[in-house]
Design a protein around this motif. Structure first.
Motif: not given
Ligand code: SF4
Ligand code: SF4
Length: 169
Positions: A2-8, A10-15, A102-104, A117-121, A133-135
């Motif tokens: 998933s996009l969120c798993a990939q996000c984790a 490469v970057q600091r996530t929204c969590c 609700l995020y993003p 704009e926090g999800c990695p483009p 992509a984030v369900g």
């Molecule tokens: S920042 Fe976006 S892509 Fe990353 S974990 Fe949060 S919702 Fe998913």
């Protein structure tokens, strides 16, 4: 993946490093699911942008206490959310704080208001909407926004389906 798993990866996530506001309803739902009493606290935001809410004039009145703190989820020592694990969030969707659900999507008391704009483009698939992509779907998001402001305005809880609860008997 998933996009969120990939996000984790490469970057600091929204969590992580995020102050997650909780309503009375959020607290009740998380307690129902976890049976834990001690997962939130009043904390003054480190990031002043949490208090800059000109586009949502009632937000601070609903959420900021007289000492400038807000009621938020506790964090781990590294400032990850208390419910974040290596496998992601331990809470099922219906027990997650409404602001997490609700995020993003940006929102105000008047309606849904664009995307954060926090999800990695660079990880997003061209032509695939970010919400897919984030369900997150818009109908659910509008319901959660309504629930959030109802709970903030009234301090009371609106019940919706909570599938994590086992049927009685
Ligand atoms: S920042 Fe976006 S892509 Fe990353 S974990 Fe949060 S919702 Fe998913
Ligand atoms: S409650 Fe879950 S979704 Fe919300 S910030 Fe914590 S780990 Fe992330």
């Amino acid at each position: 993946m998933s996009l969120c798993a990939q996000c984790a990866r490469v970057q600091r996530t929204c969590c992580q490093y995020t102050d997650v506001l909780v309503t009375d309803g959020d607290i009740l739902r998380i307690r129902e699911y976890t049976d834990q009493p001690d997962f939130y606290e009043n904390r003054i935001p480190v990031d002043p942008s949490y208090l800059d809410q000109n586009d949502d004039p009632n937000w601070n009145a609903y959420t900021v206490l007289p000492d400038k703190s807000r009621r938020v989820l506790k964090q781990q020592e590294n400032r990850d959310c208390i419910f974040l694990t290596e496998q992601g969030c331990v809470l099922p969707l219906e027990a997650r704080p409404l602001v997490c659900r609700l995020y993003p999507i940006y929102f105000t008391e008047s309606g849904l208001d664009g995307l954060a704009e926090g999800c990695p483009p660079q990880l997003q698939t061209p032509g695939k909407p970010l919400l897919d992509a984030v369900g997150v779907d818009i109908v659910s998001a509008e319901r959660w926004r309504h629930l959030l402001y109802h709970e903030l305005r009234t301090g009371s809880v609106l019940y919706e389906n909570r599938h994590y609860l086992r049927p009685a008997g």
